[in-house]
Design a protein around this motif. Structure first.
Motif, PDB file in Angstrom:
ATOM      1  N   LYS A  65     -19.854 -20.707 -12.543  1.00 43.78           N
ATOM      2  CA  LYS A  65     -20.518 -19.621 -13.264  1.00 43.78           C
ATOM      3  C   LYS A  65     -20.814 -18.477 -12.300  1.00 43.78           C
ATOM      4  CE  LYS A  65     -22.978 -23.152 -15.934  1.00 43.78           C
ATOM      5  NZ  LYS A  65     -24.304 -23.699 -16.295  1.00 43.78           N
ATOM      6  N   PRO A  66     -20.682 -17.237 -12.748  1.00 40.81           N
ATOM      7  CA  PRO A  66     -20.356 -16.745 -14.101  1.00 40.81           C
ATOM      8  C   PRO A  66     -18.871 -16.507 -14.329  1.00 40.81           C
ATOM      9  CG  PRO A  66     -21.109 -14.932 -12.749  1.00 40.81           C
ATOM     10  CD  PRO A  66     -21.138 -16.143 -11.865  1.00 40.81           C
ATOM     11  N   TYR A  67     -18.011 -17.232 -13.598  1.00 42.61           N
ATOM     12  CA  TYR A  67     -16.558 -17.217 -13.810  1.00 42.61           C
ATOM     13  C   TYR A  67     -15.966 -15.813 -13.603  1.00 42.61           C
ATOM     14  CZ  TYR A  67     -18.255 -21.371 -16.242  1.00 42.61           C
ATOM     15  OH  TYR A  67     -18.919 -22.520 -16.576  1.00 42.61           O
ATOM     16  N   GLN A  68     -16.429 -15.166 -12.535  1.00 48.90           N
ATOM     17  CA  GLN A  68     -15.945 -13.801 -12.257  1.00 48.90           C
ATOM     18  C   GLN A  68     -14.507 -13.778 -11.771  1.00 48.90           C
ATOM     19  OE1 GLN A  68     -18.847 -12.255  -9.493  1.00 48.90           O
ATOM     20  NE2 GLN A  68     -20.329 -11.777 -11.114  1.00 48.90           N
ATOM     21  N   GLY A  69     -14.030 -14.905 -11.205  1.00 50.47           N
ATOM     22  CA  GLY A  69     -12.659 -14.929 -10.703  1.00 50.47           C
ATOM     23  C   GLY A  69     -11.636 -15.289 -11.753  1.00 50.47           C
ATOM     24  N   SER A  76      -7.618 -11.337 -10.070  1.00 47.87           N
ATOM     25  CA  SER A  76      -8.305 -12.578 -10.404  1.00 47.87           C
ATOM     26  C   SER A  76      -7.583 -13.769  -9.790  1.00 47.87           C
ATOM     27  CB  SER A  76      -8.383 -12.754 -11.928  1.00 47.87           C
ATOM     28  OG  SER A  76      -9.077 -11.678 -12.518  1.00 47.87           O
TER      29      SER A  76
END
Length: 354
Positions: A65-69, A76
Protein backbone atom coordinates in the motif's frame (compact mmCIF):
# COMPACT_ATOMS: atom_id res chain seq x y z
CA UNK A 1 32.48 -0.77 52.66
CA UNK A 2 29.39 1.31 51.85
CA UNK A 3 27.41 0.29 48.77
CA UNK A 4 24.25 1.45 47.03
CA UNK A 5 21.93 -0.84 45.04
CA UNK A 6 20.58 0.39 41.71
CA UNK A 7 17.84 -1.51 39.80
CA UNK A 8 17.90 -1.22 35.99
CA UNK A 9 15.79 -3.21 33.51
CA UNK A 10 14.75 -5.76 36.13
CA UNK A 11 18.35 -6.45 37.26
CA UNK A 12 19.99 -5.12 40.43
CA UNK A 13 23.45 -3.64 39.98
CA UNK A 14 25.63 -2.55 42.92
CA UNK A 15 27.93 0.44 42.57
CA UNK A 16 30.82 1.06 44.91
CA UNK A 17 30.49 4.58 46.28
CA UNK A 18 33.76 4.97 48.11
CA UNK A 19 36.05 4.22 45.14
CA UNK A 20 38.09 6.97 43.50
CA UNK A 21 36.06 9.17 41.15
CA UNK A 22 37.89 8.02 37.96
CA UNK A 23 37.45 4.34 38.77
CA UNK A 24 33.78 4.82 39.69
CA UNK A 25 33.18 6.61 36.37
CA UNK A 26 34.75 3.76 34.43
CA UNK A 27 32.56 1.28 36.28
CA UNK A 28 29.42 3.29 35.49
CA UNK A 29 30.37 3.49 31.81
CA UNK A 30 31.06 -0.24 31.74
CA UNK A 31 27.71 -0.99 33.35
CA UNK A 32 25.97 1.22 30.79
CA UNK A 33 27.70 -0.55 27.89
CA UNK A 34 26.75 -3.93 29.31
CA UNK A 35 23.10 -2.82 29.53
CA UNK A 36 23.12 -1.58 25.93
CA UNK A 37 24.73 -4.76 24.63
CA UNK A 38 22.32 -6.91 26.65
CA UNK A 39 19.33 -5.05 25.20
CA UNK A 40 20.61 -5.28 21.64
CA UNK A 41 21.47 -8.98 21.91
CA UNK A 42 18.14 -9.84 23.54
CA UNK A 43 16.16 -8.04 20.85
CA UNK A 44 18.16 -9.42 17.94
CA UNK A 45 18.40 -12.91 19.38
CA UNK A 46 14.69 -13.43 18.81
CA UNK A 47 15.01 -12.93 15.03
CA UNK A 48 14.83 -16.00 12.84
CA UNK A 49 16.53 -16.50 9.51
CA UNK A 50 13.46 -15.18 7.74
CA UNK A 51 13.38 -12.02 9.85
CA UNK A 52 16.98 -11.23 8.92
CA UNK A 53 15.93 -11.29 5.28
CA UNK A 54 14.11 -8.01 5.84
CA UNK A 55 17.45 -6.26 5.37
CA UNK A 56 17.34 -7.24 1.70
CA UNK A 57 13.83 -6.16 0.71
CA UNK A 58 13.72 -5.51 -3.04
CA UNK A 59 11.18 -2.75 -3.46
CA UNK A 60 11.19 -2.84 -7.24
CA UNK A 61 9.76 -6.38 -7.09
CA UNK A 62 7.35 -5.70 -4.21
CA UNK A 63 3.76 -4.45 -4.00
CA UNK A 64 2.55 -2.67 -0.86
CA UNK A 65 0.00 0.00 0.00
CA UNK A 66 -0.76 2.49 -1.49
CA UNK A 67 0.38 0.58 -4.61
CA UNK A 68 2.05 3.59 -6.22
CA UNK A 69 4.30 1.39 -8.36
CA UNK A 70 1.31 -0.20 -10.11
CA UNK A 71 -0.11 1.40 -13.23
CA UNK A 72 -0.11 1.68 -17.00
CA UNK A 73 2.69 4.24 -17.28
CA UNK A 74 6.11 3.11 -18.46
CA UNK A 75 7.67 4.28 -15.19
CA UNK A 76 5.58 1.84 -13.13
CA UNK A 77 7.23 -1.34 -11.90
CA UNK A 78 3.97 -3.30 -12.11
CA UNK A 79 1.01 -3.33 -14.50
CA UNK A 80 -2.40 -4.94 -14.35
CA UNK A 81 -4.85 -6.46 -16.80
CA UNK A 82 -8.33 -7.94 -17.09
CA UNK A 83 -10.85 -7.22 -14.34
CA UNK A 84 -8.23 -6.20 -11.77
CA UNK A 85 -9.22 -3.26 -9.55
CA UNK A 86 -6.83 -1.18 -7.45
CA UNK A 87 -8.36 -0.29 -4.09
CA UNK A 88 -6.94 1.56 -1.06
CA UNK A 89 -6.59 -1.60 1.07
CA UNK A 90 -5.97 -4.31 -1.52
CA UNK A 91 -5.68 -5.26 -5.18
CA UNK A 92 -8.76 -7.18 -6.27
CA UNK A 93 -7.77 -9.58 -9.03
CA UNK A 94 -11.35 -10.77 -9.54
CA UNK A 95 -14.63 -9.77 -7.90
CA UNK A 96 -17.25 -12.22 -6.65
CA UNK A 97 -18.81 -12.46 -10.10
CA UNK A 98 -18.89 -15.18 -12.74
CA UNK A 99 -16.42 -15.41 -15.64
CA UNK A 100 -13.85 -12.83 -14.51
CA UNK A 101 -10.07 -12.82 -14.95
CA UNK A 102 -7.41 -10.51 -13.61
CA UNK A 103 -3.66 -10.31 -13.09
CA UNK A 104 -0.76 -8.10 -12.07
CA UNK A 105 2.72 -8.53 -13.54
CA UNK A 106 6.14 -7.12 -12.81
CA UNK A 107 7.70 -5.18 -15.66
CA UNK A 108 11.23 -5.81 -14.36
CA UNK A 109 12.76 -9.29 -14.88
CA UNK A 110 14.21 -10.82 -11.73
CA UNK A 111 17.90 -11.76 -11.75
CA UNK A 112 18.16 -12.74 -8.10
CA UNK A 113 19.62 -16.20 -7.59
CA UNK A 114 18.20 -16.82 -4.13
CA UNK A 115 15.04 -15.12 -2.94
CA UNK A 116 12.05 -15.31 -0.68
CA UNK A 117 8.57 -14.11 -1.62
CA UNK A 118 5.87 -13.35 0.96
CA UNK A 119 2.31 -12.82 -0.20
CA UNK A 120 -0.55 -11.60 1.97
CA UNK A 121 -3.90 -12.36 0.37
CA UNK A 122 -7.57 -12.81 1.12
CA UNK A 123 -10.15 -15.06 -0.57
CA UNK A 124 -13.77 -14.49 0.39
CA UNK A 125 -17.25 -14.53 -1.10
CA UNK A 126 -20.94 -15.21 -0.69
CA UNK A 127 -20.84 -18.76 -2.04
CA UNK A 128 -21.13 -21.66 0.36
CA UNK A 129 -18.49 -24.37 0.74
CA UNK A 130 -17.71 -26.13 -2.56
CA UNK A 131 -19.78 -23.50 -4.37
CA UNK A 132 -16.95 -21.05 -4.90
CA UNK A 133 -13.97 -20.76 -7.21
CA UNK A 134 -11.52 -20.91 -8.60
CA UNK A 135 -8.50 -19.55 -6.72
CA UNK A 136 -5.35 -17.59 -7.46
CA UNK A 137 -1.82 -18.27 -8.68
CA UNK A 138 1.62 -16.79 -8.06
CA UNK A 139 4.03 -16.89 -10.97
CA UNK A 140 7.69 -16.57 -11.86
CA UNK A 141 7.69 -17.14 -15.60
CA UNK A 142 9.34 -16.20 -18.85
CA UNK A 143 5.98 -15.17 -20.33
CA UNK A 144 3.88 -12.35 -18.89
CA UNK A 145 0.56 -10.55 -19.45
CA UNK A 146 -1.16 -13.54 -21.05
CA UNK A 147 -4.73 -14.63 -20.43
CA UNK A 148 -5.55 -18.32 -20.20
CA UNK A 149 -7.36 -21.11 -18.38
CA UNK A 150 -4.91 -21.67 -15.50
CA UNK A 151 -6.17 -19.28 -12.83
CA UNK A 152 -6.35 -16.58 -15.48
CA UNK A 153 -2.94 -17.27 -17.03
CA UNK A 154 -1.70 -19.21 -20.05
CA UNK A 155 -1.79 -23.00 -19.83
CA UNK A 156 1.66 -23.52 -21.33
CA UNK A 157 4.09 -21.53 -19.20
CA UNK A 158 7.85 -21.55 -18.70
CA UNK A 159 8.82 -21.21 -15.05
CA UNK A 160 7.19 -21.65 -11.66
CA UNK A 161 3.52 -21.55 -10.68
CA UNK A 162 2.19 -21.79 -7.13
CA UNK A 163 -1.57 -22.34 -7.00
CA UNK A 164 -4.10 -21.64 -4.27
CA UNK A 165 -6.90 -23.84 -5.62
CA UNK A 166 -10.27 -23.43 -3.87
CA UNK A 167 -12.44 -25.71 -6.01
CA UNK A 168 -11.97 -29.45 -6.79
CA UNK A 169 -12.58 -29.97 -10.51
CA UNK A 170 -11.93 -33.70 -10.22
CA UNK A 171 -14.94 -34.81 -8.20
CA UNK A 172 -13.72 -38.42 -8.11
CA UNK A 173 -10.55 -37.65 -6.16
CA UNK A 174 -10.70 -38.19 -2.42
CA UNK A 175 -7.09 -37.82 -1.32
CA UNK A 176 -7.11 -34.01 -1.26
CA UNK A 177 -9.11 -31.57 0.79
CA UNK A 178 -9.70 -28.15 -0.72
CA UNK A 179 -8.59 -25.37 -0.65
CA UNK A 180 -5.27 -26.93 -1.70
CA UNK A 181 -1.91 -25.24 -2.35
CA UNK A 182 0.42 -26.82 -4.91
CA UNK A 183 3.37 -25.92 -7.13
CA UNK A 184 4.38 -26.79 -10.67
CA UNK A 185 7.49 -26.20 -12.78
CA UNK A 186 6.68 -25.84 -16.48
CA UNK A 187 9.04 -25.87 -19.48
CA UNK A 188 6.59 -24.36 -21.98
CA UNK A 189 5.40 -27.67 -23.44
CA UNK A 190 3.63 -29.37 -20.51
CA UNK A 191 0.04 -28.45 -19.80
CA UNK A 192 -1.52 -27.94 -16.40
CA UNK A 193 -4.36 -30.46 -16.23
CA UNK A 194 -7.24 -28.28 -15.13
CA UNK A 195 -9.74 -31.16 -14.95
CA UNK A 196 -7.47 -33.07 -12.54
CA UNK A 197 -6.43 -30.00 -10.53
CA UNK A 198 -2.85 -30.37 -11.79
CA UNK A 199 -2.19 -33.60 -9.89
CA UNK A 200 -0.21 -35.23 -12.72
CA UNK A 201 2.31 -32.39 -12.95
CA UNK A 202 2.55 -30.76 -9.53
CA UNK A 203 5.36 -31.19 -7.01
CA UNK A 204 3.03 -31.80 -4.09
CA UNK A 205 1.35 -29.42 -1.68
CA UNK A 206 -0.92 -29.11 1.31
CA UNK A 207 -4.43 -28.29 2.43
CA UNK A 208 -4.88 -24.73 3.71
CA UNK A 209 -8.14 -23.24 4.92
CA UNK A 210 -7.82 -19.78 3.42
CA UNK A 211 -11.38 -18.91 2.42
CA UNK A 212 -13.73 -16.70 4.45
CA UNK A 213 -11.46 -16.55 7.50
CA UNK A 214 -11.33 -13.57 9.84
CA UNK A 215 -7.54 -13.43 10.22
CA UNK A 216 -4.80 -12.58 7.72
CA UNK A 217 -3.50 -15.33 5.42
CA UNK A 218 0.07 -15.49 4.14
CA UNK A 219 2.08 -17.61 1.73
CA UNK A 220 5.87 -17.88 1.69
CA UNK A 221 7.80 -19.11 -1.36
CA UNK A 222 11.57 -19.53 -0.95
CA UNK A 223 14.03 -20.47 -3.68
CA UNK A 224 17.51 -21.08 -2.30
CA UNK A 225 20.30 -23.22 -3.75
CA UNK A 226 17.93 -24.91 -6.20
CA UNK A 227 15.53 -25.82 -3.40
CA UNK A 228 11.89 -24.76 -3.50
CA UNK A 229 10.10 -24.31 -0.18
CA UNK A 230 6.48 -23.30 0.30
CA UNK A 231 5.13 -22.42 3.74
CA UNK A 232 1.80 -21.05 4.95
CA UNK A 233 0.47 -18.90 7.75
CA UNK A 234 -3.26 -19.46 7.40
CA UNK A 235 -4.39 -20.25 10.95
CA UNK A 236 -3.97 -16.84 12.56
CA UNK A 237 -1.10 -18.06 14.77
CA UNK A 238 1.63 -15.87 13.20
CA UNK A 239 3.87 -18.85 12.56
CA UNK A 240 4.95 -20.59 9.37
CA UNK A 241 3.74 -24.11 8.64
CA UNK A 242 5.45 -26.46 6.18
CA UNK A 243 3.62 -27.12 2.94
CA UNK A 244 6.15 -28.17 0.29
CA UNK A 245 9.91 -28.76 0.27
CA UNK A 246 11.43 -29.86 -3.02
CA UNK A 247 15.18 -30.03 -3.80
CA UNK A 248 16.59 -30.08 -7.31
CA UNK A 249 14.37 -27.33 -8.71
CA UNK A 250 16.22 -25.38 -11.41
CA UNK A 251 14.88 -21.97 -12.43
CA UNK A 252 16.68 -19.65 -14.85
CA UNK A 253 17.12 -15.96 -14.09
CA UNK A 254 15.43 -13.11 -15.91
CA UNK A 255 11.82 -14.23 -15.38
CA UNK A 256 8.87 -12.09 -14.23
CA UNK A 257 6.79 -12.29 -11.07
CA UNK A 258 3.04 -12.14 -11.37
CA UNK A 259 -0.28 -12.96 -9.71
CA UNK A 260 -3.47 -13.99 -11.45
CA UNK A 261 -6.95 -15.24 -10.68
CA UNK A 262 -10.10 -16.40 -12.45
CA UNK A 263 -13.72 -17.25 -11.76
CA UNK A 264 -16.06 -19.42 -13.82
CA UNK A 265 -19.58 -20.53 -13.03
CA UNK A 266 -18.52 -20.18 -9.39
CA UNK A 267 -16.81 -17.10 -8.00
CA UNK A 268 -15.04 -15.39 -5.11
CA UNK A 269 -13.24 -12.16 -4.32
CA UNK A 270 -9.50 -12.73 -4.77
CA UNK A 271 -7.58 -9.93 -3.06
CA UNK A 272 -3.82 -9.35 -2.85
CA UNK A 273 -2.85 -7.15 0.09
CA UNK A 274 0.93 -7.20 -0.24
CA UNK A 275 3.75 -8.93 -2.05
CA UNK A 276 7.30 -8.58 -0.71
CA UNK A 277 10.42 -10.02 -2.26
CA UNK A 278 13.65 -10.45 -0.29
CA UNK A 279 17.09 -11.22 -1.63
CA UNK A 280 18.86 -13.99 0.30
CA UNK A 281 22.62 -13.95 0.72
CA UNK A 282 23.98 -17.46 0.14
CA UNK A 283 27.57 -18.63 -0.18
CA UNK A 284 28.28 -20.70 -3.26
CA UNK A 285 31.23 -22.78 -4.38
CA UNK A 286 32.76 -22.16 -7.84
CA UNK A 287 31.10 -25.38 -9.03
CA UNK A 288 27.70 -24.17 -7.84
CA UNK A 289 28.24 -20.81 -9.54
CA UNK A 290 29.02 -22.52 -12.84
CA UNK A 291 26.07 -24.89 -12.47
CA UNK A 292 23.69 -21.98 -11.84
CA UNK A 293 24.83 -20.17 -14.98
CA UNK A 294 24.14 -23.27 -17.08
CA UNK A 295 20.43 -23.35 -16.20
CA UNK A 296 18.52 -22.25 -19.30
CA UNK A 297 15.25 -24.20 -18.99
CA UNK A 298 13.14 -24.82 -15.86
CA UNK A 299 13.32 -28.40 -14.64
CA UNK A 300 13.15 -30.65 -11.60
CA UNK A 301 15.86 -33.26 -11.04
CA UNK A 302 13.64 -36.20 -10.24
CA UNK A 303 11.55 -35.68 -13.37
CA UNK A 304 13.48 -33.30 -15.57
CA UNK A 305 11.67 -34.68 -18.64
CA UNK A 306 7.89 -34.46 -18.12
CA UNK A 307 7.30 -37.07 -20.84
CA UNK A 308 9.23 -39.61 -18.80
CA UNK A 309 6.99 -38.83 -15.84
CA UNK A 310 3.89 -39.56 -17.92
CA UNK A 311 5.41 -42.84 -19.09
CA UNK A 312 6.25 -43.77 -15.51
CA UNK A 313 2.62 -43.20 -14.60
CA UNK A 314 1.58 -45.48 -17.47
CA UNK A 315 3.98 -48.20 -16.38
CA UNK A 316 2.60 -48.01 -12.86
CA UNK A 317 -0.90 -48.74 -14.22
CA UNK A 318 0.43 -51.74 -16.16
CA UNK A 319 2.24 -52.93 -13.05
CA UNK A 320 -0.96 -52.72 -11.00
CA UNK A 321 -2.86 -54.66 -13.68
CA UNK A 322 -0.12 -57.31 -13.81
CA UNK A 323 -0.15 -57.67 -10.02
CA UNK A 324 -3.92 -58.03 -10.14
CA UNK A 325 -3.69 -60.86 -12.69
CA UNK A 326 -0.96 -62.60 -10.69
CA UNK A 327 -3.04 -62.28 -7.53
CA UNK A 328 -6.08 -63.82 -9.24
CA UNK A 329 -4.01 -66.73 -10.60
CA UNK A 330 -2.42 -67.29 -7.19
CA UNK A 331 -5.85 -67.28 -5.56
CA UNK A 332 -7.14 -69.87 -8.05
CA UNK A 333 -4.09 -72.08 -7.42
CA UNK A 334 -4.62 -71.84 -3.68
CA UNK A 335 -8.29 -72.80 -4.05
CA UNK A 336 -7.40 -75.77 -6.29
CA UNK A 337 -4.79 -76.96 -3.80
CA UNK A 338 -7.26 -76.66 -0.91
CA UNK A 339 -9.90 -78.62 -2.85
CA UNK A 340 -7.33 -81.30 -3.76
CA UNK A 341 -6.17 -81.65 -0.17
CA UNK A 342 -9.74 -81.78 1.06
CA UNK A 343 -10.63 -84.56 -1.39
CA UNK A 344 -7.53 -86.49 -0.33
CA UNK A 345 -8.55 -86.06 3.27
CA UNK A 346 -12.09 -87.38 2.58
CA UNK A 347 -10.69 -90.33 0.61
CA UNK A 348 -8.35 -91.27 3.44
CA UNK A 349 -11.19 -91.16 5.93
CA UNK A 350 -13.29 -93.50 3.76
CA UNK A 351 -10.39 -95.99 3.54
CA UNK A 352 -10.02 -95.98 7.34
CA UNK A 353 -13.79 -96.47 7.79
CA UNK A 354 -13.86 -99.60 5.61
Amino acid sequence: MATTAMKLNGTIYTTVMNLPYSLASKIRVSVLLVLILTFVSSSSGENTYEDNAYEFLKREYSLTKPYQGLGSSSSSHWEFMGNTMIMPEHIRLTPDLQSRQGAVWSRIPCYLRDWELRVQFKIHGEGKKNLNGDGLAIWLTKERMQIGQVFGNANLFTGLGVFVDTYPNDVKQIERTFPFISAMVGNGSVEYEHDRDGRSTDLGGCTAHVRNVEYDTFLLIRYMKNRLTVMTDTEGKHEWKDCLDMPGVRLPQGYHFGLSSATGDLSDNHDVISLKLYELTVERSPEEEEEQQEITLPSVDYRADPDVYVEDEGRSIITVFFLFIVSVVALVVVIVVIIFLYNRYKENRRKRFY
